[in-house]
Design a protein around this motif. Structure first.
Motif, PDB file in Angstrom:
ATOM      1  N   VAL A   1      11.833   6.851  -2.588  1.00 44.20           N
ATOM      2  CA  VAL A   1      10.697   6.925  -1.666  1.00 44.20           C
ATOM      3  C   VAL A   1      10.589   5.664  -0.799  1.00 44.20           C
ATOM      4  O   VAL A   1       9.866   5.670   0.203  1.00 44.20           O
ATOM      5  N   SER A   2      11.308   4.595  -1.160  1.00 44.19           N
ATOM      6  CA  SER A   2      11.254   3.371  -0.366  1.00 44.19           C
ATOM      7  C   SER A   2      11.646   3.655   1.084  1.00 44.19           C
ATOM      8  O   SER A   2      12.645   4.332   1.351  1.00 44.19           O
ATOM      9  N   GLY A   3      10.834   3.143   1.999  1.00 40.49           N
ATOM     10  CA  GLY A   3      11.088   3.362   3.417  1.00 40.49           C
ATOM     11  C   GLY A   3      10.419   4.602   3.959  1.00 40.49           C
ATOM     12  O   GLY A   3      10.462   4.858   5.171  1.00 40.49           O
ATOM     13  N   GLY A   4       9.802   5.381   3.078  1.00 38.20           N
ATOM     14  CA  GLY A   4       9.102   6.580   3.540  1.00 38.20           C
ATOM     15  C   GLY A   4       7.832   6.229   4.291  1.00 38.20           C
ATOM     16  O   GLY A   4       7.653   5.102   4.752  1.00 38.20           O
ATOM     17  N   GLY A   5       6.935   7.173   4.388  1.00 38.76           N
ATOM     18  CA  GLY A   5       5.724   6.946   5.171  1.00 38.76           C
ATOM     19  C   GLY A   5       4.468   7.002   4.345  1.00 38.76           C
ATOM     20  O   GLY A   5       4.353   7.781   3.403  1.00 38.76           O
ATOM     21  N   VAL A   6       3.512   6.158   4.710  1.00 33.85           N
ATOM     22  CA  VAL A   6       2.158   6.223   4.169  1.00 33.85           C
ATOM     23  C   VAL A   6       1.252   6.600   5.330  1.00 33.85           C
ATOM     24  O   VAL A   6       1.172   5.872   6.324  1.00 33.85           O
ATOM     25  N   LEU A   7       0.580   7.741   5.215  1.00 32.76           N
ATOM     26  CA  LEU A   7      -0.277   8.241   6.280  1.00 32.76           C
ATOM     27  C   LEU A   7      -1.739   8.093   5.899  1.00 32.76           C
ATOM     28  O   LEU A   7      -2.098   8.182   4.720  1.00 32.76           O
ATOM     29  N   ASN A   8      -2.586   7.883   6.913  1.00 30.64           N
ATOM     30  CA  ASN A   8      -4.030   7.887   6.668  1.00 30.64           C
ATOM     31  C   ASN A   8      -4.560   9.308   6.794  1.00 30.64           C
ATOM     32  O   ASN A   8      -3.794  10.264   6.998  1.00 30.64           O
ATOM     33  N   GLY A   9      -5.881   9.459   6.694  1.00 30.28           N
ATOM     34  CA  GLY A   9      -6.475  10.781   6.737  1.00 30.28           C
ATOM     35  C   GLY A   9      -6.317  11.495   8.061  1.00 30.28           C
ATOM     36  O   GLY A   9      -6.538  12.712   8.139  1.00 30.28           O
ATOM     37  N   SER A  10      -5.931  10.780   9.106  1.00 31.55           N
ATOM     38  CA  SER A  10      -5.714  11.392  10.422  1.00 31.55           C
ATOM     39  C   SER A  10      -4.253  11.718  10.676  1.00 31.55           C
ATOM     40  O   SER A  10      -3.901  12.178  11.759  1.00 31.55           O
ATOM     41  N   GLY A  11      -3.403  11.434   9.688  1.00 31.60           N
ATOM     42  CA  GLY A  11      -1.984  11.733   9.842  1.00 31.60           C
ATOM     43  C   GLY A  11      -1.203  10.663  10.573  1.00 31.60           C
ATOM     44  O   GLY A  11      -0.062  10.897  10.972  1.00 31.60           O
ATOM     45  N   GLN A  12      -1.767   9.478  10.739  1.00 30.04           N
ATOM     46  CA  GLN A  12      -1.081   8.381  11.421  1.00 30.04           C
ATOM     47  C   GLN A  12      -0.324   7.523  10.410  1.00 30.04           C
ATOM     48  O   GLN A  12      -0.767   7.331   9.275  1.00 30.04           O
ATOM     49  N   LEU A  13       0.825   7.001  10.824  1.00 33.75           N
ATOM     50  CA  LEU A  13       1.626   6.134   9.967  1.00 33.75           C
ATOM     51  C   LEU A  13       0.965   4.765   9.885  1.00 33.75           C
ATOM     52  O   LEU A  13       0.769   4.094  10.900  1.00 33.75           O
ATOM     53  N   VAL A  14       0.619   4.346   8.663  1.00 36.96           N
ATOM     54  CA  VAL A  14      -0.081   3.065   8.475  1.00 36.96           C
ATOM     55  C   VAL A  14       0.687   2.112   7.572  1.00 36.96           C
ATOM     56  O   VAL A  14       0.318   0.939   7.439  1.00 36.96           O
ATOM     57  N   GLY A  15       1.757   2.578   6.936  1.00 36.17           N
ATOM     58  CA  GLY A  15       2.514   1.702   6.052  1.00 36.17           C
ATOM     59  C   GLY A  15       3.749   2.398   5.531  1.00 36.17           C
ATOM     60  O   GLY A  15       4.009   3.569   5.832  1.00 36.17           O
ATOM     61  N   ILE A  16       4.523   1.636   4.741  1.00 33.21           N
ATOM     62  CA  ILE A  16       5.712   2.209   4.111  1.00 33.21           C
ATOM     63  C   ILE A  16       5.714   1.820   2.633  1.00 33.21           C
ATOM     64  O   ILE A  16       5.378   0.693   2.269  1.00 33.21           O
ATOM     65  N   PRO A  17       6.062   2.763   1.760  1.00 28.38           N
ATOM     66  CA  PRO A  17       6.180   2.430   0.333  1.00 28.38           C
ATOM     67  C   PRO A  17       7.442   1.607   0.113  1.00 28.38           C
ATOM     68  O   PRO A  17       8.522   1.958   0.609  1.00 28.38           O
ATOM     69  N   ILE A  18       7.314   0.507  -0.650  1.00 29.31           N
ATOM     70  CA  ILE A  18       8.475  -0.365  -0.818  1.00 29.31           C
ATOM     71  C   ILE A  18       8.837  -0.611  -2.282  1.00 29.31           C
ATOM     72  O   ILE A  18       9.909  -1.173  -2.555  1.00 29.31           O
ATOM     73  N   GLY A  19       7.981  -0.234  -3.216  1.00 28.12           N
ATOM     74  CA  GLY A  19       8.333  -0.477  -4.609  1.00 28.12           C
ATOM     75  C   GLY A  19       7.251  -0.023  -5.565  1.00 28.12           C
ATOM     76  O   GLY A  19       6.244   0.556  -5.170  1.00 28.12           O
ATOM     77  N   ARG A  20       7.478  -0.309  -6.824  1.00 26.88           N
ATOM     78  CA  ARG A  20       6.548   0.071  -7.882  1.00 26.88           C
ATOM     79  C   ARG A  20       6.541  -1.014  -8.940  1.00 26.88           C
ATOM     80  O   ARG A  20       7.389  -1.923  -8.939  1.00 26.88           O
ATOM     81  N   MET A  21       5.591  -0.912  -9.861  1.00 22.73           N
ATOM     82  CA  MET A  21       5.563  -1.833 -10.984  1.00 22.73           C
ATOM     83  C   MET A  21       6.638  -1.437 -11.988  1.00 22.73           C
ATOM     84  O   MET A  21       6.854  -0.260 -12.249  1.00 22.73           O
ATOM     85  N   GLN A  22       7.307  -2.425 -12.548  1.00 26.12           N
ATOM     86  CA  GLN A  22       8.374  -2.164 -13.496  1.00 26.12           C
ATOM     87  C   GLN A  22       7.869  -1.314 -14.664  1.00 26.12           C
ATOM     88  O   GLN A  22       6.886  -1.644 -15.322  1.00 26.12           O
ATOM     89  N   GLY A  23       8.535  -0.182 -14.884  1.00 24.00           N
ATOM     90  CA  GLY A  23       8.177   0.685 -15.995  1.00 24.00           C
ATOM     91  C   GLY A  23       7.034   1.635 -15.726  1.00 24.00           C
ATOM     92  O   GLY A  23       6.644   2.395 -16.617  1.00 24.00           O
TER      93      GLY A  23
END
Length: 301
Positions: A252-274
């Protein structure tokens, strides 16, 4: 002796007959009084009804009336449509929902990304289309960063490609952030392909990321295609990332994070180990688009 008993019995019988006769006479007298009172009341009611009917004009025919309802007080069709739309907007805002049609439309703006390195390994991630062949993704998907033990790596990325209509399209790295490790505020990259027939995303670099804001994440989970996940904003971290509870599966890294209006506001880059549910988001910044022509970039109004 016998004559005395006979006389006594005759006296008792005579007394009983006299009492019975008096009771019958009295009962008939009471019934007559009740009937007279009832007849008097009935005559009074009849006289009142007759007098009332004499005062009202008589009609020669029965007057009819329809039973269909009238909608004089109901809102028009346009007013009802506006009311329904307002209710839907309010529900979507309060519950953190997005129209399904909008989510389906945004899905087509993301592609699977694959990179190949000098070790002969294939790495996969996600990229979001910005228009004119430009995509945004994470740096660690297209550039070999340091190893987990923070030693410099000899691994090199030899090629980057995106999937478009079942085919791999070559991509070139145009710009990157200053990250030298994963899950870093500079872990972003801009790549470019030939212009593709994909709907470009509208970006919003001013999104506030307030606590509990609903967000929608799209990514290439486990290299199985673009998958949707939802969650809510947590808080900002000291290194300018944002925490949230949404699936952070590999790819999922590099994908899209959208707000409630469907606009791109960020990108997922990682998670907590485990923990695949505790994810980190990199909010968009204007510097990420410094090498993209302004005419090619769609921004939020």
């Amino acid at each position: 002796m016998v004559s005395r008993r006979l006389a006594f019995s005759s006296s008792v019988i005579a007394a009983a007959l006299s009492c019975y006769t008096l009771g019958v006479v009295h009962s008939r007298h009471d019934d007559a009084a009740v009937r007279a009172s009832y007849d008097a009341k009935l005559d009074a009611i009849r006289a009142e009804v007759r007098a009332e009917s004499d005062r009202k004009p008589r009609t020669s025919a029965v007057v009819t009336a329809g039973t269909s309802g009238r909608a004089d007080g109901m809102p028009s069709a346009a007013a009802r449509a506006r009311m329904v739309a307002e209710i839907k907007d309010q529900l979507q805002s309060e519950m953190g929902l997005m129209p399904v049609t909008l989510l389906r439309d945004r899905r087509s703006s993301f592609v699977e990304l694959y990179s190949y390195d000098t070790f002969g390994k294939t790495n996969y991630g996600t990229a979001g289309y910005l228009g004119n062949g430009y995509f945004i993704t994470v740096k660690h998907a297209v550039v070999a960063l340091r190893d987990e033990d923070e030693r410099a790596t000899t691994r090199r990325i030899t090629s980057v490609k995106v999937m478009y209509r079942g085919k791999e399209i070559p991509a070139k790295v145009i710009d990157t952030g200053d990250a030298d490790v994963e899950v870093h505020s500079g872990d972003w990259a801009i790549i470019r392909t030939r212009e593709l027939d994909l709907p470009p995303l509208r970006v919003d670099s001013a999104f506030a990321y307030d606590f509990a804001d609903p967000i929608f994440r799209l990514g290439n989970d486990y290299s199985k295609g673009i998958i949707l996940s939802t969650g809510y904003v947590g808080q900002r971290t000291p290194n300018n990332l944002v925490t949230c509870l949404t699936d952070g599966h590999p790819g999922v890294s590099g994908g899209g994070v959208l707000n409630g209006s469907g606009q791109l506001v960020g990108i997922p880059i990682g998670r907590m180990q485990g923990d695949y549910r505790f994810s980190f988001i990199l909010p968009l910044r204007e510097e990420m688009f410094r090498k993209i022509p302004q005419s090619a970039l769609q921004t939020a109004p």
